[in-house]
Design a protein around this motif. Sequence first.
Motif, PDB file in Angstrom:
ATOM      1  N   MET A   1       0.347  16.541  11.378  1.00  0.00           N
ATOM      2  CA  MET A   1      -1.007  17.021  11.664  1.00  0.00           C
ATOM      3  C   MET A   1      -1.967  16.462  10.613  1.00  0.00           C
ATOM      4  SD  MET A   1      -0.563  18.802  14.386  1.00  0.00           S
ATOM      5  CE  MET A   1      -2.151  19.584  14.562  1.00  0.00           C
ATOM      6  N   PHE A   2      -3.170  16.091  11.051  1.00  0.00           N
ATOM      7  CA  PHE A   2      -4.191  15.605  10.120  1.00  0.00           C
ATOM      8  C   PHE A   2      -5.556  16.136  10.531  1.00  0.00           C
ATOM      9  CE2 PHE A   2      -4.114  12.446  13.479  1.00  0.00           C
ATOM     10  CZ  PHE A   2      -5.450  12.166  13.695  1.00  0.00           C
ATOM     11  N   THR A   3      -6.491  16.095   9.575  1.00  0.00           N
ATOM     12  CA  THR A   3      -7.866  16.515   9.804  1.00  0.00           C
ATOM     13  C   THR A   3      -8.789  15.388   9.365  1.00  0.00           C
ATOM     14  OG1 THR A   3      -7.267  18.810   9.344  1.00  0.00           O
ATOM     15  CG2 THR A   3      -9.608  18.280   9.265  1.00  0.00           C
ATOM     16  N   ASN A   4      -9.841  15.151  10.131  1.00  0.00           N
ATOM     17  CA  ASN A   4     -10.857  14.176   9.733  1.00  0.00           C
ATOM     18  C   ASN A   4     -11.798  14.886   8.774  1.00  0.00           C
ATOM     19  OD1 ASN A   4     -12.904  12.351   9.395  1.00  0.00           O
ATOM     20  ND2 ASN A   4     -13.449  12.206  11.557  1.00  0.00           N
ATOM     21  N   THR A   5     -11.616  14.666   7.472  1.00  0.00           N
ATOM     22  CA  THR A   5     -12.454  15.313   6.457  1.00  0.00           C
ATOM     23  C   THR A   5     -13.637  14.441   6.065  1.00  0.00           C
ATOM     24  OG1 THR A   5     -10.993  14.476   4.718  1.00  0.00           O
ATOM     25  CG2 THR A   5     -10.567  16.713   5.528  1.00  0.00           C
ATOM     26  N   GLY A   6     -13.871  13.374   6.824  1.00  0.00           N
ATOM     27  CA  GLY A   6     -15.017  12.506   6.560  1.00  0.00           C
ATOM     28  C   GLY A   6     -16.252  12.974   7.303  1.00  0.00           C
ATOM     29  N   LYS A   7     -17.262  12.116   7.326  1.00  0.00           N
ATOM     30  CA  LYS A   7     -18.539  12.487   7.938  1.00  0.00           C
ATOM     31  C   LYS A   7     -18.869  11.673   9.185  1.00  0.00           C
ATOM     32  CE  LYS A   7     -20.489  13.976   3.585  1.00  0.00           C
ATOM     33  NZ  LYS A   7     -20.702  15.338   3.559  1.00  0.00           N
ATOM     34  N   SER A   8     -17.899  10.915   9.706  1.00  0.00           N
ATOM     35  CA  SER A   8     -18.108  10.160  10.941  1.00  0.00           C
ATOM     36  C   SER A   8     -16.817  10.194  11.763  1.00  0.00           C
ATOM     37  CB  SER A   8     -18.533   8.728  10.624  1.00  0.00           C
ATOM     38  OG  SER A   8     -17.558   8.076   9.860  1.00  0.00           O
ATOM     39  N   PRO A   9     -16.894   9.877  13.068  1.00  0.00           N
ATOM     40  CA  PRO A   9     -15.710   9.927  13.931  1.00  0.00           C
ATOM     41  C   PRO A   9     -14.596   8.985  13.458  1.00  0.00           C
ATOM     42  CG  PRO A   9     -17.693   9.796  15.247  1.00  0.00           C
ATOM     43  CD  PRO A   9     -18.108   9.563  13.823  1.00  0.00           C
ATOM     44  N   LEU A  10     -13.377   9.474  13.547  1.00  0.00           N
ATOM     45  CA  LEU A  10     -12.194   8.724  13.116  1.00  0.00           C
ATOM     46  C   LEU A  10     -11.548   8.086  14.340  1.00  0.00           C
ATOM     47  CD1 LEU A  10      -9.547   9.979  10.650  1.00  0.00           C
ATOM     48  CD2 LEU A  10      -8.834   8.971  12.787  1.00  0.00           C
ATOM     49  N   VAL A  11     -11.277   6.793  14.272  1.00  0.00           N
ATOM     50  CA  VAL A  11     -10.624   6.078  15.369  1.00  0.00           C
ATOM     51  C   VAL A  11      -9.377   5.403  14.826  1.00  0.00           C
ATOM     52  CG1 VAL A  11     -10.839   4.254  17.101  1.00  0.00           C
ATOM     53  CG2 VAL A  11     -12.830   5.659  16.521  1.00  0.00           C
ATOM     54  N   ILE A  12      -8.214   5.779  15.362  1.00  0.00           N
ATOM     55  CA  ILE A  12      -6.951   5.144  14.965  1.00  0.00           C
ATOM     56  C   ILE A  12      -6.786   3.884  15.810  1.00  0.00           C
ATOM     57  CG2 ILE A  12      -4.450   5.384  14.845  1.00  0.00           C
ATOM     58  CD1 ILE A  12      -4.884   8.394  14.469  1.00  0.00           C
ATOM     59  N   GLU A  13      -6.693   2.750  15.143  1.00  0.00           N
ATOM     60  CA  GLU A  13      -6.547   1.468  15.828  1.00  0.00           C
ATOM     61  C   GLU A  13      -5.094   1.201  16.214  1.00  0.00           C
ATOM     62  OE1 GLU A  13      -8.234  -1.389  13.139  1.00  0.00           O
ATOM     63  OE2 GLU A  13     -10.094  -0.242  12.991  1.00  0.00           O
ATOM     64  N   ASN A  14      -4.156   1.584  15.323  1.00  0.00           N
ATOM     65  CA  ASN A  14      -2.746   1.301  15.576  1.00  0.00           C
ATOM     66  C   ASN A  14      -1.876   2.180  14.693  1.00  0.00           C
ATOM     67  OD1 ASN A  14      -0.505   0.023  16.678  1.00  0.00           O
ATOM     68  ND2 ASN A  14      -0.534  -1.631  15.197  1.00  0.00           N
ATOM     69  N   ALA A  15      -0.675   2.453  15.169  1.00  0.00           N
ATOM     70  CA  ALA A  15       0.359   3.118  14.374  1.00  0.00           C
ATOM     71  C   ALA A  15       1.653   2.372  14.665  1.00  0.00           C
ATOM     72  CB  ALA A  15       0.471   4.588  14.742  1.00  0.00           C
ATOM     73  N   SER A  16       2.311   1.881  13.625  1.00  0.00           N
ATOM     74  CA  SER A  16       3.536   1.115  13.826  1.00  0.00           C
ATOM     75  C   SER A  16       4.586   1.550  12.823  1.00  0.00           C
ATOM     76  CB  SER A  16       3.261  -0.384  13.689  1.00  0.00           C
ATOM     77  OG  SER A  16       2.763  -0.665  12.410  1.00  0.00           O
TER      78      SER A  16
ATOM     79  N   ALA B   1      -6.714   2.607  10.676  1.00  0.00           N
ATOM     80  CA  ALA B   1      -7.857   3.305  11.266  1.00  0.00           C
ATOM     81  C   ALA B   1      -9.147   2.858  10.585  1.00  0.00           C
ATOM     82  CB  ALA B   1      -7.675   4.815  11.128  1.00  0.00           C
ATOM     83  N   ASN B   2     -10.265   3.382  11.065  1.00  0.00           N
ATOM     84  CA  ASN B   2     -11.562   3.041  10.479  1.00  0.00           C
ATOM     85  C   ASN B   2     -11.872   3.931   9.278  1.00  0.00           C
ATOM     86  OD1 ASN B   2     -11.939   5.413  11.973  1.00  0.00           O
ATOM     87  ND2 ASN B   2     -14.029   4.894  12.527  1.00  0.00           N
ATOM     88  N   THR B   3     -10.853   4.288   8.546  1.00  0.00           N
ATOM     89  CA  THR B   3     -10.960   5.215   7.420  1.00  0.00           C
ATOM     90  C   THR B   3     -11.086   4.472   6.098  1.00  0.00           C
ATOM     91  OG1 THR B   3      -8.554   5.255   7.293  1.00  0.00           O
ATOM     92  CG2 THR B   3      -9.591   6.999   8.564  1.00  0.00           C
ATOM     93  N   ASP B   4     -11.267   5.249   5.051  1.00  0.00           N
ATOM     94  CA  ASP B   4     -11.254   4.706   3.700  1.00  0.00           C
ATOM     95  C   ASP B   4     -10.214   5.496   2.918  1.00  0.00           C
ATOM     96  OD1 ASP B   4     -11.852   3.192   1.511  1.00  0.00           O
ATOM     97  OD2 ASP B   4     -13.594   4.395   0.924  1.00  0.00           O
ATOM     98  N   PRO B   5      -9.035   4.947   2.621  1.00  0.00           N
ATOM     99  CA  PRO B   5      -8.570   3.589   2.846  1.00  0.00           C
ATOM    100  C   PRO B   5      -8.243   3.339   4.321  1.00  0.00           C
ATOM    101  CG  PRO B   5      -6.783   4.877   1.962  1.00  0.00           C
ATOM    102  CD  PRO B   5      -7.993   5.776   1.984  1.00  0.00           C
ATOM    103  N   GLN B   6      -8.204   2.055   4.693  1.00  0.00           N
ATOM    104  CA  GLN B   6      -7.998   1.684   6.095  1.00  0.00           C
ATOM    105  C   GLN B   6      -6.555   1.928   6.550  1.00  0.00           C
ATOM    106  OE1 GLN B   6      -8.932  -2.394   7.030  1.00  0.00           O
ATOM    107  NE2 GLN B   6      -8.996  -1.996   9.196  1.00  0.00           N
ATOM    108  N   VAL B   7      -5.598   1.906   5.627  1.00  0.00           N
ATOM    109  CA  VAL B   7      -4.183   2.083   5.970  1.00  0.00           C
ATOM    110  C   VAL B   7      -3.646   3.354   5.326  1.00  0.00           C
ATOM    111  CG1 VAL B   7      -1.880   1.077   5.762  1.00  0.00           C
ATOM    112  CG2 VAL B   7      -3.833  -0.403   6.215  1.00  0.00           C
ATOM    113  N   ASN B   8      -2.959   4.186   6.127  1.00  0.00           N
ATOM    114  CA  ASN B   8      -2.284   5.392   5.647  1.00  0.00           C
ATOM    115  C   ASN B   8      -0.808   5.268   5.997  1.00  0.00           C
ATOM    116  OD1 ASN B   8      -4.433   7.457   4.721  1.00  0.00           O
ATOM    117  ND2 ASN B   8      -5.279   6.600   6.596  1.00  0.00           N
ATOM    118  N   GLN B   9       0.060   5.865   5.184  1.00  0.00           N
ATOM    119  CA  GLN B   9       1.505   5.771   5.375  1.00  0.00           C
ATOM    120  C   GLN B   9       2.110   7.154   5.603  1.00  0.00           C
ATOM    121  OE1 GLN B   9       3.055   2.721   5.235  1.00  0.00           O
ATOM    122  NE2 GLN B   9       1.168   1.690   4.699  1.00  0.00           N
TER     123      GLN B   9
END
Length: 181
Positions: free
Chosen positions: A91-106, A150-158
């Motif tokens: 489970m995750f939460t978008n704690t930023g201030k703009s919409p979160l878009v996941i581009e890929n998960a591998s 994703a379009n997050t900062d950082p762009q890659v999460n593990q």
Amino acid sequence: MKKQFVIAMLLAAGFWTAGCEKTKETETATTTTEEIAPVTTVATNDPATNPNVASAEPVNPNAPKPVMTFKETEHDFGTIKQDKKVQHTFMFTNTGKSPLVIENASATCGCTVPEWPKEPIAPGATGKITVEFDPAGKVGQQSKQITITANTDPQVNQLIIKTNIEGMVPQAGASGPVRTN
């Protein structure tokens, strides 16, 4: 010998001349086509001509980015059998201030399959990434990494899943002990 050499030279000269004539014809045709074809310029940020542009407004690189905040980034399935697939939901939460878009998960191997939301996650909203692990053909300690872009900062999460897989040990049958090599 001299006769063969002269014939070879004449043939080479003939091929060379024929090649030059074709090049001249091609150049003439190209020039004619270039003169006729109209020159058009397309604006790269015009939504009418470029479907990848959402609007004509310039993108602000300093705009606040979404942030993926996970409840956990690692899960241990414990000891499992080879013949049973297991699944876990991160489970995750978008704690930023703009919409979160996941581009890929591998994942690091084909035995691990992540599923993620394809629609944007609004600021403050939650989402889930479900990971299925198939232990078939594996024995012992296993650790698999899931990379989320994703379009997050950082762009890659593990994310990481771990498990210990018990192998199927052959049992002695009526005909005697089983040989393992």
